[in-house]
Design a protein around this motif. Structure first.
Motif, short mmCIF file in Angstrom:
data_model
loop_
_atom_site.label_atom_id
_atom_site.label_comp_id
_atom_site.label_asym_id
_atom_site.label_seq_id
_atom_site.Cartn_x
_atom_site.Cartn_y
_atom_site.Cartn_z
N MET A 175 33.60 25.28 53.34
CA MET A 175 34.65 24.54 52.65
C MET A 175 35.98 25.25 52.91
SD MET A 175 35.00 23.36 48.67
CE MET A 175 34.03 21.88 48.68
N ASP A 176 36.50 25.05 54.10
CA ASP A 176 37.77 25.64 54.49
C ASP A 176 38.78 24.52 54.72
OD1 ASP A 176 36.86 24.46 56.81
OD2 ASP A 176 36.48 26.34 57.87
N GLU A 177 39.92 24.86 55.31
CA GLU A 177 40.96 23.86 55.52
C GLU A 177 40.48 22.72 56.42
OE1 GLU A 177 44.50 22.09 54.70
OE2 GLU A 177 43.75 23.96 53.83
N ASN A 178 39.63 23.06 57.41
CA ASN A 178 39.08 22.03 58.29
C ASN A 178 38.20 21.06 57.51
OD1 ASN A 178 38.56 20.84 60.91
ND2 ASN A 178 36.50 21.71 60.74
N TRP A 179 37.38 21.62 56.61
CA TRP A 179 36.55 20.77 55.75
C TRP A 179 37.43 19.84 54.93
CZ3 TRP A 179 36.57 19.74 50.60
CH2 TRP A 179 35.49 19.02 50.09
N PHE A 180 38.49 20.40 54.33
CA PHE A 180 39.37 19.58 53.49
C PHE A 180 39.97 18.43 54.28
CE2 PHE A 180 43.77 18.64 52.44
CZ PHE A 180 43.59 18.03 51.20
N GLN A 181 40.47 18.71 55.48
CA GLN A 181 41.12 17.67 56.27
C GLN A 181 40.13 16.57 56.64
OE1 GLN A 181 44.25 17.30 56.58
NE2 GLN A 181 44.93 19.30 55.87
N LYS A 182 38.88 16.97 56.99
CA LYS A 182 37.86 15.98 57.32
C LYS A 182 37.51 15.15 56.08
CE LYS A 182 34.33 16.95 59.96
NZ LYS A 182 34.54 16.06 61.12
N ALA A 183 37.37 15.83 54.94
CA ALA A 183 36.99 15.13 53.71
C ALA A 183 38.10 14.18 53.28
CB ALA A 183 36.70 16.14 52.60
N LYS A 184 39.34 14.62 53.36
CA LYS A 184 40.47 13.76 52.98
C LYS A 184 40.51 12.52 53.88
CE LYS A 184 45.50 13.74 52.33
NZ LYS A 184 45.53 13.17 50.99
N GLY A 185 40.28 12.73 55.17
CA GLY A 185 40.28 11.59 56.09
C GLY A 185 39.16 10.62 55.82
N GLU A 186 38.00 11.15 55.41
CA GLU A 186 36.82 10.31 55.20
C GLU A 186 36.81 9.67 53.81
OE1 GLU A 186 33.18 8.45 55.94
OE2 GLU A 186 34.50 9.51 57.33
N TYR A 187 37.29 10.41 52.80
CA TYR A 187 37.11 9.97 51.41
C TYR A 187 38.42 9.68 50.69
CZ TYR A 187 32.24 11.17 51.93
OH TYR A 187 30.93 11.20 52.34
N ASP A 188 39.50 9.51 51.42
CA ASP A 188 40.78 9.17 50.80
C ASP A 188 40.80 7.68 50.46
OD1 ASP A 188 43.28 9.33 49.82
OD2 ASP A 188 44.29 9.68 51.73
N LYS A 189 39.80 7.28 49.67
CA LYS A 189 39.64 5.88 49.29
C LYS A 189 38.68 5.82 48.11
CE LYS A 189 36.00 5.43 52.76
NZ LYS A 189 35.55 4.79 54.01
N ALA A 190 38.59 4.65 47.50
CA ALA A 190 37.71 4.39 46.37
C ALA A 190 37.86 5.49 45.32
CB ALA A 190 36.26 4.26 46.84
N ASN A 218 47.54 17.86 49.72
CA ASN A 218 47.79 18.10 51.15
C ASN A 218 47.01 19.24 51.77
OD1 ASN A 218 49.95 16.05 51.37
ND2 ASN A 218 51.02 17.41 49.96
N ASN A 219 46.42 20.12 50.95
CA ASN A 219 45.69 21.24 51.51
C ASN A 219 44.57 21.66 50.57
OD1 ASN A 219 46.84 23.15 49.53
ND2 ASN A 219 48.75 22.86 50.70
N LEU A 220 43.76 22.59 51.02
CA LEU A 220 42.57 23.01 50.27
C LEU A 220 42.94 23.60 48.92
CD1 LEU A 220 39.47 23.32 50.33
CD2 LEU A 220 39.82 25.60 51.33
N GLU A 221 44.00 24.40 48.88
CA GLU A 221 44.42 25.03 47.62
C GLU A 221 44.81 23.97 46.59
OE1 GLU A 221 47.81 28.18 45.99
OE2 GLU A 221 47.47 27.94 48.15
N GLU A 222 45.58 22.97 47.04
CA GLU A 222 45.97 21.88 46.14
C GLU A 222 44.74 21.06 45.71
OE1 GLU A 222 48.91 19.55 48.10
OE2 GLU A 222 50.47 21.09 47.94
N PHE A 223 43.79 20.90 46.62
CA PHE A 223 42.56 20.17 46.32
C PHE A 223 41.79 20.85 45.18
CE2 PHE A 223 37.94 20.04 47.09
CZ PHE A 223 37.69 18.70 46.87
#
Length: 395
Positions: free
Chosen positions: A188-203, A213-218
């Motif tokens: 669960m690093d910044e790469n994970w966050f970006q992939k998750a945001k791209g995949e789950y930025d819905k519903a 915008n980043n893992l820390e904010e997440f």
């Protein structure tokens, strides 16, 4: 139907934060009862009910400690790491452990599998090996490439009444592989966050990613949502206490019409299944239609009492419309982000509707109704006597 739709945001949080729910916020019932000396206002819903509204401000509630919110957030982040499954496309032949998306159609005389239930679907190759259908399907798919088609034999089991035992059957099917993917197993690093945001930025997962915008904010957002859940719980529990101490008198014609609607559903179900209504009610433990109607009456009164006590509070607070500032305040309360304009707030909450519900025709009015309920919970929370104490919680 409509009531459930208006509770969208609370239901959303309940679904996505289920593992975080503990005892929630407490209301001191005894202290509340002692303070309850007189009704604070009256409300009339034409043709439905009259409400003598009990006191709803200055009630006691509790939220958790900062240390517990940290623990709860970290635990839930671990849950999200497992729950938000992401995939990388692979270009090699299918191997065990790959997730494939396939089209499967009949290719010959069928002898009775549940193949008719399938068309296009995804599954992980090598899983469900105890089910003969999936075991033989995987054996045929291993080694195939994306875009490849193949006719193969799959096997299944069927219970035979004649033999009084399970028997193996075979079917010929044509399988086309549309996608080959491998579950992403990174940290669960910044790469994970970006992939998750791209995949789950819905519903409903959008509550974790909107304006993040980043893992820390997440991670900070997860803590915020954890705390928001308790604030909403405080508002909901205060409403229950207010309803308990309010006097709500329903119009008999209204109650009977609501009971009739439910009974009509029972009648239509029994007619479609060729079951006698009295027999069906007996199977549920009722002596007859009148006893069922009485039970429905009690349920409807309990449910509608909460609904119209909320409506009475909203009327007392003149919450008939949301101002532009309300949208910003609700968003700040919910997400801890200031100065979000009305259009931006509506856009986020439109996206929180999952695709199935959106297809049913949800519109801006329904979103406004949901936001009004949030405003109600926010108001009740802000006007309560809040105690910070260590609450019991479990996952």
């Amino acid at each position: 139907g409509g009531i459930a739709m208006k509770k969208l945001l609370v239901l959303t949080l309940t679904a996505s934060l289920l593992t975080l729910q503990g005892t929630g916020c407490f209301v001191n019932g005894e202290a509340f009862a002692q303070a309850q000396k007189a009704y604070v206002s009256a409300y009339n819903k034409e043709g439905v009910c009259t409400v003598k509204l009990a006191k709803y401000k200055g009630l006691n509630a509790a939220i958790d400690t900062a240390e517990n919110y940290e623990k709860r957030a970290n635990e839930f982040i671990g849950y999200l790491k497992t729950d938000l499954v992401m995939y990388d496309e692979v270009s090699r032949p299918v191997q065990p452990g790959d997730t494939v998306t396939i089209d499967i159609t009949k290719a010959g005389k069928q002898s009775g599998t549940y193949l008719d239930d399938f068309g296009s679907f995804s599954y992980t190759v090598g899983e469900n090996e105890d089910v003969l259908f999936y075991k033989t399907l995987s054996e045929g798919i291993i080694g195939m490439q994306k875009g490849q088609e193949k006719v193969m034999t799959v096997k299944d089991t069927m219970y035979s009444n004649i033999r009084n035992a399970e028997t193996v059957i075979e079917d010929r099917v044509k399988v086309k592989v549309n996608a080959v993917q491998l579950a992403y197993k990174g940290e669960m690093d910044e790469n994970w966050f970006q992939k998750a945001k791209g995949e789950y930025d819905k519903a409903y997962y959008l509550i974790f990613f909107a304006d993040v915008n980043n893992l820390e904010e997440f991670k900070e957002r997860v803590k915020t949502i954890t705390k928001t859940t308790d604030k909403l719980s405080a508002g909901g529990q205060i409403v229950e206490q207010v309803a308990e101490n309010s006097e709500v008198v329903f119009n008999e014609d209204y109650l009977n019409s609501e009971i009739d609607k439910v009974m009509k559903d029972y009648e239509e179900y029994c007619k479609s299944t060729n079951i006698n209504l009295e027999d069906y009610l007996a199977s549920e433990g009722y002596s007859g239609i009148e006893q069922k109607r009485q039970a429905l009456r009690e349920v409807i009164i309990a449910e509608k009492k909460l609904e119209y006590v909320k409506e009475a509070i909203m009327a007392a607070e003149n919450m008939n419309a949301l101002s532009d500032q309300d949208y910003s305040d609700i968003y700040e309360f919910f997400f801890n982000i200031k100065n979000k304009d009305k259009a931006g707030v509506i856009d986020v909450f439109k996206n929180i509707y999952d695709e199935e519900y959106a297809a049913s025709g949800y519109d801006e009015k329904v979103i406004d109704d949901a936001l009004k309920e949030l405003k109600l919970d926010m108001m009740l929370y802000k006007n309560a006597n809040i105690e910070i104490k260590e609450l019991d919680f479990n996952y």
